[in-house]
Design a protein around this motif. Structure first.
Motif, PDB file in Angstrom:
ATOM      1  N   MET A  37     175.372  43.802  42.893  1.00 14.36           N
ATOM      2  CA  MET A  37     175.773  44.097  44.431  1.00 14.36           C
ATOM      3  C   MET A  37     175.188  45.484  44.794  1.00 14.36           C
ATOM      4  SD  MET A  37     174.594  40.764  45.507  1.00 14.36           S
ATOM      5  CE  MET A  37     174.378  40.425  47.456  1.00 14.36           C
ATOM      6  N   HIS A  38     174.054  45.636  45.481  1.00 13.51           N
ATOM      7  CA  HIS A  38     173.924  47.311  46.526  1.00 13.51           C
ATOM      8  C   HIS A  38     173.007  46.970  47.614  1.00 13.51           C
ATOM      9  CE1 HIS A  38     172.666  51.004  47.601  1.00 13.51           C
ATOM     10  NE2 HIS A  38     173.749  51.100  47.534  1.00 13.51           N
ATOM     11  N   ASN A  39     174.251  46.776  48.796  1.00 12.55           N
ATOM     12  CA  ASN A  39     173.969  46.789  49.814  1.00 12.55           C
ATOM     13  C   ASN A  39     173.187  45.346  50.534  1.00 12.55           C
ATOM     14  OD1 ASN A  39     174.151  48.935  50.786  1.00 12.55           O
ATOM     15  ND2 ASN A  39     172.762  49.686  50.583  1.00 12.55           N
ATOM     16  N   GLY A  40     173.770  44.100  49.543  1.00 14.76           N
ATOM     17  CA  GLY A  40     173.414  42.505  49.806  1.00 14.76           C
ATOM     18  C   GLY A  40     172.633  42.052  49.300  1.00 14.76           C
ATOM     19  N   LYS A  41     171.699  43.004  48.335  1.00 16.18           N
ATOM     20  CA  LYS A  41     170.791  42.682  47.461  1.00 16.18           C
ATOM     21  C   LYS A  41     171.350  42.605  45.825  1.00 16.18           C
ATOM     22  CE  LYS A  41     167.046  44.084  50.611  1.00 16.18           C
ATOM     23  NZ  LYS A  41     166.220  44.791  50.524  1.00 16.18           N
ATOM     24  N   SER A  75     166.817  16.340  36.653  1.00 15.51           N
ATOM     25  CA  SER A  75     166.676  15.880  38.085  1.00 15.51           C
ATOM     26  C   SER A  75     166.954  16.900  38.677  1.00 15.51           C
ATOM     27  CB  SER A  75     168.204  15.526  38.417  1.00 15.51           C
ATOM     28  OG  SER A  75     167.614  13.880  37.773  1.00 15.51           O
ATOM     29  N   HIS A  76     166.970  17.413  40.148  1.00 10.77           N
ATOM     30  CA  HIS A  76     166.849  18.570  40.936  1.00 10.77           C
ATOM     31  C   HIS A  76     168.578  18.656  41.134  1.00 10.77           C
ATOM     32  CE1 HIS A  76     165.584  21.946  43.159  1.00 10.77           C
ATOM     33  NE2 HIS A  76     167.048  21.580  44.780  1.00 10.77           N
ATOM     34  N   PHE A  77     168.866  19.967  41.200  1.00 17.78           N
ATOM     35  CA  PHE A  77     170.308  19.882  40.659  1.00 17.78           C
ATOM     36  C   PHE A  77     170.889  21.205  41.694  1.00 17.78           C
ATOM     37  CE2 PHE A  77     170.368  18.986  36.413  1.00 17.78           C
ATOM     38  CZ  PHE A  77     171.605  19.228  35.974  1.00 17.78           C
ATOM     39  N   ILE A  78     171.647  20.812  42.697  1.00 13.61           N
ATOM     40  CA  ILE A  78     172.502  21.509  43.635  1.00 13.61           C
ATOM     41  C   ILE A  78     173.596  22.085  43.703  1.00 13.61           C
ATOM     42  CG2 ILE A  78     170.733  21.173  45.735  1.00 13.61           C
ATOM     43  CD1 ILE A  78     172.425  19.349  47.010  1.00 13.61           C
ATOM     44  N   PHE A  79     174.432  22.934  44.552  1.00  9.56           N
ATOM     45  CA  PHE A  79     175.487  23.480  44.382  1.00  9.56           C
ATOM     46  C   PHE A  79     176.436  22.173  44.784  1.00  9.56           C
ATOM     47  CE2 PHE A  79     178.807  25.033  46.881  1.00  9.56           C
ATOM     48  CZ  PHE A  79     180.055  26.310  45.795  1.00  9.56           C
ATOM     49  N   PHE A  80     177.110  22.115  43.676  1.00  3.77           N
ATOM     50  CA  PHE A  80     178.468  20.661  43.642  1.00  3.77           C
ATOM     51  C   PHE A  80     180.438  21.793  44.757  1.00  3.77           C
ATOM     52  CE2 PHE A  80     182.023  18.225  42.054  1.00  3.77           C
ATOM     53  CZ  PHE A  80     181.689  16.722  42.848  1.00  3.77           C
ATOM     54  N   LYS A  81     180.136  23.184  43.461  1.00  2.00           N
ATOM     55  CA  LYS A  81     181.702  23.407  43.869  1.00  2.00           C
ATOM     56  C   LYS A  81     182.223  24.559  43.161  1.00  2.00           C
ATOM     57  CE  LYS A  81     184.788  20.624  41.186  1.00  2.00           C
ATOM     58  NZ  LYS A  81     185.956  19.840  41.112  1.00  2.00           N
ATOM     59  N   SER A  82     182.712  25.724  44.235  1.00  2.00           N
ATOM     60  CA  SER A  82     183.085  26.451  43.376  1.00  2.00           C
ATOM     61  C   SER A  82     184.257  26.606  42.539  1.00  2.00           C
ATOM     62  CB  SER A  82     183.290  28.242  44.458  1.00  2.00           C
ATOM     63  OG  SER A  82     182.511  28.737  44.799  1.00  2.00           O
ATOM     64  N   LEU A  83     184.825  27.300  41.788  1.00  2.75           N
ATOM     65  CA  LEU A  83     185.925  27.426  40.619  1.00  2.75           C
ATOM     66  C   LEU A  83     186.863  28.731  40.652  1.00  2.75           C
ATOM     67  CD1 LEU A  83     184.156  25.132  37.738  1.00  2.75           C
ATOM     68  CD2 LEU A  83     185.866  24.797  39.574  1.00  2.75           C
ATOM     69  N   GLN A 117     171.480  43.389  42.300  1.00  6.68           N
ATOM     70  CA  GLN A 117     170.594  44.342  40.942  1.00  6.68           C
ATOM     71  C   GLN A 117     169.749  43.572  40.381  1.00  6.68           C
ATOM     72  OE1 GLN A 117     170.259  47.865  43.353  1.00  6.68           O
ATOM     73  NE2 GLN A 117     170.761  46.251  44.753  1.00  6.68           N
ATOM     74  N   ASN A 118     169.001  44.551  39.574  1.00  6.62           N
ATOM     75  CA  ASN A 118     168.036  44.115  38.720  1.00  6.62           C
ATOM     76  C   ASN A 118     168.461  44.885  36.982  1.00  6.62           C
ATOM     77  OD1 ASN A 118     166.077  42.599  39.218  1.00  6.62           O
ATOM     78  ND2 ASN A 118     164.664  44.759  40.098  1.00  6.62           N
ATOM     79  N   GLU A 119     169.828  46.098  37.369  1.00  5.26           N
ATOM     80  CA  GLU A 119     170.678  47.133  36.413  1.00  5.26           C
ATOM     81  C   GLU A 119     171.822  46.879  37.059  1.00  5.26           C
ATOM     82  OE1 GLU A 119     169.668  47.954  33.439  1.00  5.26           O
ATOM     83  OE2 GLU A 119     167.646  46.667  33.930  1.00  5.26           O
ATOM     84  N   PRO A 120     172.675  46.620  36.431  1.00  2.00           N
ATOM     85  CA  PRO A 120     172.310  45.493  35.121  1.00  2.00           C
ATOM     86  C   PRO A 120     172.139  44.593  35.590  1.00  2.00           C
ATOM     87  CG  PRO A 120     174.820  45.931  35.392  1.00  2.00           C
ATOM     88  CD  PRO A 120     174.054  47.210  36.553  1.00  2.00           C
ATOM     89  N   LYS A 121     171.115  44.053  34.802  1.00  5.13           N
ATOM     90  CA  LYS A 121     170.453  43.230  34.409  1.00  5.13           C
ATOM     91  C   LYS A 121     171.056  41.431  34.814  1.00  5.13           C
ATOM     92  CE  LYS A 121     167.379  39.421  32.207  1.00  5.13           C
ATOM     93  NZ  LYS A 121     167.080  38.800  31.164  1.00  5.13           N
ATOM     94  N   PRO A 122     171.538  40.501  35.332  1.00  5.17           N
ATOM     95  CA  PRO A 122     172.652  39.490  36.024  1.00  5.17           C
ATOM     96  C   PRO A 122     172.706  38.541  35.180  1.00  5.17           C
ATOM     97  CG  PRO A 122     170.875  39.947  37.883  1.00  5.17           C
ATOM     98  CD  PRO A 122     170.166  40.571  37.260  1.00  5.17           C
ATOM     99  N   TYR A 146     177.773  35.231  47.677  1.00  4.37           N
ATOM    100  CA  TYR A 146     177.802  34.499  46.111  1.00  4.37           C
ATOM    101  C   TYR A 146     177.610  33.192  46.681  1.00  4.37           C
ATOM    102  CZ  TYR A 146     182.430  36.569  45.838  1.00  4.37           C
ATOM    103  OH  TYR A 146     183.545  37.374  45.463  1.00  4.37           O
ATOM    104  N   LYS A 147     176.458  32.880  48.211  1.00  8.46           N
ATOM    105  CA  LYS A 147     175.273  32.444  47.987  1.00  8.46           C
ATOM    106  C   LYS A 147     173.886  33.082  47.041  1.00  8.46           C
ATOM    107  CE  LYS A 147     176.688  30.789  52.712  1.00  8.46           C
ATOM    108  NZ  LYS A 147     176.039  30.930  53.959  1.00  8.46           N
ATOM    109  N   LYS A 148     173.867  33.900  47.186  1.00  3.81           N
ATOM    110  CA  LYS A 148     172.415  34.556  46.449  1.00  3.81           C
ATOM    111  C   LYS A 148     172.957  34.252  45.400  1.00  3.81           C
ATOM    112  CE  LYS A 148     171.269  37.771  50.317  1.00  3.81           C
ATOM    113  NZ  LYS A 148     171.434  39.431  50.550  1.00  3.81           N
ATOM    114  N   GLY A 149     173.939  34.980  44.942  1.00  2.00           N
ATOM    115  CA  GLY A 149     174.113  33.596  43.032  1.00  2.00           C
ATOM    116  C   GLY A 149     174.418  32.686  42.619  1.00  2.00           C
ATOM    117  N   VAL A 150     174.845  31.773  44.232  1.00  2.00           N
ATOM    118  CA  VAL A 150     174.498  30.837  43.403  1.00  2.00           C
ATOM    119  C   VAL A 150     172.815  30.037  43.397  1.00  2.00           C
ATOM    120  CG1 VAL A 150     175.021  28.232  44.546  1.00  2.00           C
ATOM    121  CG2 VAL A 150     176.537  30.084  44.521  1.00  2.00           C
TER     122      VAL A 150
END
Length: 167
Positions: free
Chosen positions: A115-119, A53-61, A121-126, A34-38
């Motif tokens: 995600m495949h093995n923690g990465k 401004s620089h944006f950062i993670f605030f909260k999961s919904l 994937q480009n297909e399907p495109k995120p 989930y961190k990788k997606g954020v």
């Protein structure tokens, strides 16, 4: 730069600092997938030319995932980003260095990706869909959900948004 950061931190009120560190704690508690997606969402927002401004993670919904087997997961994550007092392009921006701004709207993000093995994937495109909250309509939310539900899954698998929440 470090001196100005120190002076800035001493001027930040305790309430803002506590609220900011709570959000950062939430990010640190996210599973790595989930961190990788954020990070993908933050990268997209912070690269937009209209953002100052620089944006950062605030909260999961909300979060959901489908285990596709063989190291594959399909992930959906709905979260908010919040503007900081640091200018866009700040490296290593976190709430202790870049306090959250309360005078800017949140950015609502919905991401779905494979995600495949923690990465990621480009297909399907995120699919990364992030908008300032005031611009987000029910029709856009419905389109987001529909798009994520159409990701390429094996026949007979459930939709991503109906999947189980991670533990």
């Amino acid at each position: 730069m470090e001196m100005s950061g120190f002076v800035f931190l001493t001027l930040v009120s305790v309430g803002v600092l506590l609220g900011s560190s709570e959000a950062q704690e939430d990010f640190s508690k996210l599973p790595d997938d989930y961190k990788k997606g954020v990070e993908l969402g933050v990268q997209q927002i912070n690269s937009h030319h209209g953002i100052k401004s620089h944006f950062i993670f605030f909260k999961s919904l909300s979060k959901s995932e489908i285990d596709g087997g063989f190291g594959v997961k399909y992930i959906y994550h709905h979260f908010n980003l919040k503007a900081t007092r640091c200018p866009k392009g700040t490296s290593d921006a976190n709430p202790t260095k870049c306090a959250f701004r309360n005078d800017r709207p949140l950015i609502d993000c919905g991401l779905c990706y494979k995600m495949h093995n923690g990465k990621i994937q480009n297909e399907p495109k995120p699919y990364v869909h992030c908008l300032h909250k005031p611009q987000l309509t029910q029709a856009l939310v419905s389109a987001r959900v529909e798009r994520c539900d159409k990701m390429s899954y094996a026949n007979g698998s459930p939709t991503l948004l109906a999947a189980r929440k991670p533990q």
